[in-house]
Design an enzyme around this catalytic site. Structure first.
Site, PDB file in Angstrom:
ATOM      1  N   ARG A 137       0.819  -1.211   0.000  1.00 48.59           N
ATOM      2  CA  ARG A 137       0.000   0.000   0.000  1.00 48.59           C
ATOM      3  C   ARG A 137       0.852   1.261   0.000  1.00 48.59           C
ATOM      4  O   ARG A 137       0.357   2.346  -0.292  1.00 48.59           O
ATOM      5  CB  ARG A 137      -0.914   0.015   1.220  1.00 48.59           C
ATOM      6  CG  ARG A 137      -1.926  -1.110   1.219  1.00 48.59           C
ATOM      7  CD  ARG A 137      -2.579  -1.253   2.580  1.00 48.59           C
ATOM      8  NE  ARG A 137      -3.306  -0.071   2.954  1.00 48.59           N
ATOM      9  CZ  ARG A 137      -4.598   0.134   2.699  1.00 48.59           C
ATOM     10  NH1 ARG A 137      -5.290  -0.789   2.090  1.00 48.59           N
ATOM     11  NH2 ARG A 137      -5.187   1.230   3.073  1.00 48.59           N
TER      12      ARG A 137
ATOM     13  N   ASN B 162      -5.127   5.073  11.187  1.00 47.74           N
ATOM     14  CA  ASN B 162      -5.123   5.471   9.776  1.00 47.74           C
ATOM     15  C   ASN B 162      -6.081   6.641   9.639  1.00 47.74           C
ATOM     16  O   ASN B 162      -7.136   6.641  10.287  1.00 47.74           O
ATOM     17  CB  ASN B 162      -5.663   4.359   8.871  1.00 47.74           C
ATOM     18  CG  ASN B 162      -4.680   3.220   8.701  1.00 47.74           C
ATOM     19  OD1 ASN B 162      -3.576   3.267   9.226  1.00 47.74           O
ATOM     20  ND2 ASN B 162      -5.105   2.203   7.971  1.00 47.74           N
TER      21      ASN B 162
ATOM     22  N   GLU C  96      -2.142   6.471 -20.187  1.00 46.04           N
ATOM     23  CA  GLU C  96      -1.830   5.401 -19.236  1.00 46.04           C
ATOM     24  C   GLU C  96      -0.381   4.926 -19.433  1.00 46.04           C
ATOM     25  O   GLU C  96       0.325   4.656 -18.455  1.00 46.04           O
ATOM     26  CB  GLU C  96      -2.845   4.261 -19.418  1.00 46.04           C
ATOM     27  CG  GLU C  96      -2.584   3.004 -18.618  1.00 46.04           C
ATOM     28  CD  GLU C  96      -2.591   3.174 -17.100  1.00 46.04           C
ATOM     29  OE1 GLU C  96      -2.899   4.268 -16.614  1.00 46.04           O
ATOM     30  OE2 GLU C  96      -2.240   2.204 -16.411  1.00 46.04           O
TER      31      GLU C  96
ATOM     32  N   HIS D 221       0.468  21.781 -31.765  1.00 49.12           N
ATOM     33  CA  HIS D 221       0.066  22.929 -30.950  1.00 49.12           C
ATOM     34  C   HIS D 221       0.953  23.095 -29.722  1.00 49.12           C
ATOM     35  O   HIS D 221       0.552  23.720 -28.746  1.00 49.12           O
ATOM     36  CB  HIS D 221      -1.402  22.783 -30.535  1.00 49.12           C
ATOM     37  CG  HIS D 221      -2.330  22.746 -31.701  1.00 49.12           C
ATOM     38  ND1 HIS D 221      -2.501  23.807 -32.553  1.00 49.12           N
ATOM     39  CD2 HIS D 221      -3.109  21.747 -32.192  1.00 49.12           C
ATOM     40  CE1 HIS D 221      -3.353  23.485 -33.503  1.00 49.12           C
ATOM     41  NE2 HIS D 221      -3.733  22.230 -33.306  1.00 49.12           N
TER      42      HIS D 221
END
Ligand code: G6P
Length: 610
Positions: free
Chosen positions: A27, A98, A483, A506
Site C-alpha cells: 500500500r 489510519n 496510461e 500545438h
C-alpha cells in the site's frame, strides 16, 4: 497508505503482526511499528524503512505477547521519523491510526493544558492522550474511553487500541477509513485490509462508519454510533493467499501483467456464460435504473480515471448517451452542475480512494440519486456507498502501478456500455452477438500481446537512458497513451507526457529532437492515416518513433521508425490489447534502471488521504 493489523490470541501474536504488516507493504509506507502486551508490560518497536528492519529489531529485543497492534505509516503530519511512527503511547494506552484528525491542533492545545507532553508531531498522538484522559476521568474501561474520545474528534480514522491495564481486550473504531474484524478460533484480529489477516482467517466483519468494537479471545462485540450493540454481517473473503504471493515472478507488477488474460476471463465470465449482456450484472435493480438515465458522469483518480476516459468514447458511440469524465479531486471542490437523471459512475480499484469517495458523497449532496461503482475490492467503502455495483475480478493487485485492475475496469465498462446500448435501443440483437464474440476473443488477444515481451524488453533498454518520452494516441487510444506515460513515469521516474496525436503541432512538437523517444499507439482503425501524418511531423524533426501497430496495419519500419505489431485489430476492444505493450515497456525500462518496480518512491497503492 497507512495499514493496521491487530490480534488477540492464545499464542504469541508478533509473527501474525509482522506477516500482516508485510502483506500491507504494497500500500506504500515509510515506517512501521508494533506494540505488544505481555502480562502488564507494553513493549513497542518502531523503525523507519522496511518492515523487515522492524521485525529484526523485535526479534533482537525478544518482544512477544498474546495481544498486540501493528502499523505501517505513510507520513502526513510530521516527517518520517521513529518518533512519529505508530504505535503511539500515552501511559499504557497504545494505539495505531489510519486517517487524518482535522481538529488535532485544538485538541493538542487542550491536552497540553491538562499536562500531557507530546513526543511526536502526529495528529495520532492526540488520540492516545485523549483516550488516556477519559480513562483517568470516569470511563469504566478502554472501550468506554475510546467511545468517548472519538466523539471529540473530527476527521477520518480507523483505530486499534490496547491498554496495559486490560490484557483481555483489543478495541477498535472506524470513521471514514476502512477497518475489518477477522474471526478466528479462540483468537480474533483487526486489519485495515483483508490481505493482512488472510493467513489467519477468512471470516470477516466489515465495520461501518461510526462503529466501535471490542475483541476478546472468544468473541467480538460491535457497537453502532450510539454505542448500542449491533450485529454486523459475517463475510467469507474470497482473497486468495496465492494472489498475495509472488510465485515464479520477480515483481508483483510482472505477475499482474501476466495475469491479465485470466483476470479478464474472470471479469467477463458471467456475460460469456449467459450469452448476453444483462443489466443484472450491475445489481437486482439495475435494469430500472439504467433504462431511466439520460447520461453518465464518471468520477475517478489515476489509472482508474483513464479507464473512465476510454469508456467515454464507448458510451457515446455505442450507447448513444452523453458521458463526461472528471478527476474526483477536481469535481469534489467545484460548483458542479448536477443532473439527477445522470448516473454517477465511480471507478476505483481499491474502493477506498478518499477523493473518489468524497466526490461520490458530493455528487449525492448535489442531488444525484443513481450511482454505480466499478471496483476490485469486495465490500470496500465506495461500492458500499453506491446503489449499483460491478466488481472486477482481477484478484488482489499488489504492485502500486495498476495493471490488471485497469484492463478489467475497461472490460467492466465495456459491458456497461453494451448493457446501456441495449436498454436505450442503440444495440440490436445482431450487434450484441458481435460484441459478445469480440469479448470472448479478448483474453486470447491479450495473451498474444503478452508474447511480444522480448521485443518490448529490447526497446525498453533504449528508453532506460532517456530523460523524457512522449506518448501519442488518438480517439479510443488517447487514454491508453496517457496510461502508458503514467506507467513509465511512475516506475522509471522518466518524465513522460501523453498527447492526442492531433495536438502535437500545438506545442509538444517543440520538444521533439533526436533525444526524444516518441511512442505512438497506432492501431489499424479509422484514424490510422491521421496518426501516420502526425508521425511524419515527428520524423521531420529528428524524433525517434516507437510504434505499436496492429498485425494488419499497412506500414513498416524504416530509419528512425521502430514498429512492434500487436495481434490483428480487435475493433472496439483494441484499447485493452494496446495497454499490454505500454505496461511491459514501463516494466522493462524500470528493470533496466533498477528502480523499485512494485513500490515506486513517494507513491502509495491506496490513497486514503487528500
Ligand atoms: C493511486 C495508485 C494508482 C491508482 C489510483 C486510484 O495513485 O497508485 O495505481 O490508479 O491511486 O486508485 P483507485 O484504487 O481508486 O483505483
Amino acid at each position: 497508505m497507512c495499514g493496521i493489523v491487530g490480534a488477540i490470541a492464545g499464542r504469541d501474536v508478533v509473527p501474525v503482526l509482522v506477516e500482516g504488516l508485510k502483506r500491507l507493504e504494497y500500500r506504500g509506507y515509510d515506517s512501521s511499528g508494533i506494540a505488544v502486551l505481555n502480562g502488564v508490560e507494553v513493549r513497542r518497536v518502531r523503525r523507519i524503512g522496511r518492515v523487515a528492519e522492524m521485525e529484526a529489531a523485535a526479534l533482537e529485543k525478544g518482544v512477544a505477547g498474546q495481544l498486540g497492534i501493528g502499523h505501517t505509516r505513510w507520513a502526513t503530519h510530521g516527517g518520517v521519523t521513529e518518533a512519529n511512527a505508530h504505535p503511539h503511547i500515552s501511559q499504557g494506552v497504545s494505539l495505531v491510526h489510519n486517517g487524518i484528525i482535522e481538529n488535532h491542533e485544538e485538541q493538542r492545545e487542550r491536552l497540553r493544558g491538562l499536562g500531557y507532553v507530546f513526543e511526536s508531531q502526529t495528529d495520532t498522538e492526540v488520540i492516545a492522550h485523549l483516550i488516556h484522559h477519559h480513562l483517568s476521568h470516569g470511563s469504566a474501561d478502554v472501550l468506554a474511553a475510546l467511545q468517548a474520545a472519538v466523539k471529540e474528534l473530527t476527521g477520518a480514522y480507523a483505530l486499534a487500541v490496547i491498554s496495559a491495564a486490560e490484557p483481555e481486550r483489543l478495541v477498535v473504531a472506524r470513521m471514514g477509513c476502512p477497518l475489518l474484524v477477522g474471526l478466528g478460533e479462540g483468537e480474533n484480529f483487526v486489519a485495515s485490509d483483508v490481505s493482512a489477516i488472510i493467513q489467519a482467517t477468512r471470516r470477516v466483519i466489515f465495520l461501518e462508519e461510526g462503529d466501535t468494537a471490542e475483541l476478546t479471545r472468544d468473541g467480538v462485540q460491535v457497537f453502532g454510533e450510539d454505542n448500542a450493540p449491533v450485529q454486523r454481517e459475517q463475510h467469507l473473503s474470497d482473497v486468495s493467499l496465492a494472489s498475495l504471493e509472488l510465485g515464479p515472478y520477480r515483481h508483483f507488477m510482472q505477475k499482474e501483467i501476466h495475469e491479465q488474460p485470466r483476470a479478464l476471463a474472470d471479469t467477463i465470465d458471467a456475460v460469456i456464460n449467459a450469452g448476453s449482456f444483462d443489466a443484472s450484472l450491475f445489481g437486482a435493480n439495475a435494469e430500472a435504473v439504467l433504462s431511466g438515465i439520460t447520461g453518465i458522469k464518471i468520477l475517478a483518480c489515476g489509472t482508474s480515471y483513464y479507464a473512465g476516459s476510454t469508456a467515454k468514447y464507448w458510451i457515446e458511440s455505442i450507447a448513444g448517451l452523453p458521458c463526461d469524465v472528471e478527476i474526483a479531486s477536481e469535481y469534489r471542490y467545484r460548483q458542479a452542475f448536477a443532473d439527477p437523471r445522470h448516473l454517477v459512475v465511480t471507478i476505483s480499484q481499491s474502493g477506498e480512494t478518499l477523493d473518489t469517495m468524497e466526490a461520490l458523497k458530493y455528487a449525492k449532496s448535489l442531488g444525484h440519486t443513481h450511482t454505480l461503482s466499478i471496483c476490485n475490492v469486495q465490500e470496500s467503502a465506495i461500492p458500499r456507498a453506491s446503489e449499483l455495483v460491478c466488481y472486477t475480478r482481477a484478484g488482489a493487485e499488489i504492485g502500486v502501478a495498476s495493471t490488471k485492475a485497469f484492463t478489467t475496469q475497461l472490460a467492466a465498462l465495456f459491458q456497461l456500455t453494451v448493457v446501456l446500448g441495449k436498454l436505450h435501443g442503440k444495440v440490436n440483437a445482431e450487434q450484441e452477438v458481435d460484441y459478445l464474440e469480440q469479448l470472448r476473443q479478448l483474453p486470447g488477444s491479450v495473451q498474444h500481446a503478452l508474447n511480444l515481451e522480448p521485443q518490448i524488453a529490447a526497446w525498453a533498454e533504449r528508453f532506460a537512458t532517456k530523460a523524457n518520452a512522449l506518448f501519442l494516441g488518438r480517439g479510443l487510444h488517447y487514454p491508453i497513451a496517457l496510461e502508458g506515460a503514467l506507467k513509465l513515469k511512475e516506475i522509471t521516474y522518466i518524465h513522460a507526457e501523453a498527447y492526442p496525436a492531433g495536438e502535437l503541432k500545438h506545442g509538444p512538437l517543440a520538444l521533439v529532437d533526436e533525444a526524444m523517444p516518441v511512442v505512438v499507439i497506432a492501431p489499424n482503425d479509422s484514424l490510422l492515416e491521421k496518426v501516420k501524418s502526425n508521425m511524419q511531423e515527428v520524423r521531420a524533426r529528428g524524433g525517434e518513433l516507437f510504434v505499436f501497430a496492429d498485425q494488419d496495419s499497412n506500414f513498416s519500419a524504416s530509419e528512425g521508425v521502430h514498429v512492434i505489431r500487436t495481434p490483428r485489430n480487435v475493433g472496439v476492444l483494441s484499447p485493452i490489447v494496446h495497454t499490454i505493450p505500454v505496461q511491459m515497456l514501463a516494466y522493462h525500462a524500470a528493470l533496466a534502471r533498477g528502480t523499485d518496480v512494485d513500490k515506486p518512491r513517494n507513491l502509495a497503492k491506496s490513497v486514503t488521504v487528500e
